[in-house]
Design an enzyme around this catalytic site. Structure first.
Site, short mmCIF file in Angstrom:
data_model
loop_
_atom_site.label_atom_id
_atom_site.label_comp_id
_atom_site.label_asym_id
_atom_site.label_seq_id
_atom_site.Cartn_x
_atom_site.Cartn_y
_atom_site.Cartn_z
N GLN A 1 39.59 -43.46 -12.68
CA GLN A 1 39.77 -45.00 -11.62
C GLN A 1 40.58 -45.51 -11.18
OE1 GLN A 1 36.36 -46.25 -10.07
NE2 GLN A 1 37.68 -47.26 -9.07
N CYS B 1 34.68 -51.76 -9.72
CA CYS B 1 34.71 -50.11 -9.65
C CYS B 1 33.29 -49.22 -9.59
CB CYS B 1 35.64 -49.52 -11.05
SG CYS B 1 34.52 -50.08 -12.41
#
Length: 308
Positions: free
Chosen positions: A131, A264
């Site tokens: 991520q 995210c």
């Protein structure tokens, strides 16, 4: 030597930059690289449910000419009888790489030990390094650079995203701020590791308990869900403790006027962030979500090229 990506500081500053450069090239020419042509297979193992990780790795492996083998530990021996190291020894004779979204970081470490194919941490309870590559690709697209930027994370400081921001941000030479309640501070060992890296790269790490002080003058503002998988029974306590760290328009206004907002996903709208912010002009979350694909493709290409 086999290269793995288990935590963000597995990469040097130069290597991190090299992968991000490659990600930008791959994004511009999506089907230009086919290192998995054959097709070769990549095992993608899930202990936890997923949307972005499952889609981005499956599509990315296919884009690179390979076949994604999606494995649920609930329906495999890895979920019970077989150790991570034994599973890796079986898989390494049949696949080009192993991607694992799991709970304990220790399982990833065991799987990677003496394994001849790259092992990628697609998320653990401690880190979310893939991520961060997507986040940093997004930041570079909007800001042109990473080194010298101030990035502030607000919310649960013990979150895996915080640990990855500390390590990856320090590696990139960024000034990483974490704002959280005193009872939700990040792991001291990871803070120490990030501090040591920052000394070498010109970055810095600072912890705050005042969200307004932390956001002041930031280039990038980041948050994550307050209730991660496995912590649903703590929701009421977490909401009470973290409510003053919600990213709303008033808090966002304390950052620089051209600051960007990242999350995210999935987002619990109205808790860690308001819809006004996440849907607002400073939000780049959809670029961020797309960039999981390009960053992870670049990571796989780079690991395969650097594994002998």
């Amino acid at each position: 030597m086999t290269r793995h990506f288990l935590r963000d500081d597995d990469l040097t500053q130069a290597e991190q930059s090299e992968i991000l450069d490659l990600a930008a090239q791959i994004k511009a020419d999506r089907w230009g690289r086919k290192p998995l042509a054959g097709p070769q297979t990549v095992a993608v193992i899930f202990d936890k449910s997923s949307t972005r990780t499952r889609v981005s790795f499956a599509v990315g492996i296919a884009d690179l000419g390979g076949v994604p083998l999606i494995i649920s530990t609930a329906n495999s021996q890895l979920g019970g009888k077989e150790s991570p190291s034994d599973t890796a020894r079986v898989l390494e004779r049949q696949v080009a790489a192993i991607v694992w979204r799991t709970y304990a970081q220790s399982g990833l470490i065991e799987m990677a030990a003496d394994t001849t194919v790259p092992v990628i941490n697609a998320l653990s309870d401690e880190f979310h390094p893939c991520q961060l590559l997507a986040d940093f690709l997004t930041i570079r697209e909007h800001k042109g650079q990473l080194a010298g930027l101030t990035v502030t994370f607000l919310g649960d400081g013990a979150d895996n995203m915080v640990h990855s921001y500390l390590l990856a941000g320090a590696t990139a030479g960024m000034h990483v701020r974490v704002a959280c309640p005193a009872d939700y501070m990040p792991d001291e060992r990871i803070v120490a590791d990030a501090d040591a890296i920052a000394v070498q790269t010109g970055g810095s790490v600072t912890l705050y308990t005042d969200p307004r002080e932390a956001v002041d003058g930031s280039d990038v503002v980041v948050t994550d869900t307050w209730v991660s998988m496995g912590k649903e029974d703590e929701k009421a306590a977490r909401v009470a403790a973290l409510s003053s760290f919600k990213v709303d328009a008033e808090l966002m206004a304390l950052a620089k006027s051209d600051a960007i907002f990242l999350h995210c996903l999935p987002a619990d709208r109205g808790y860690e962030v308001t819809s006004e912010v996440i849907d607002g002009p400073q939000s780049v979350i959809w670029d961020e979500a797309e960039n999981r694909l390009h960053a992870q493709k670049a990571l796989m290409v780079w690991l395969l090229e650097h594994t002998g």
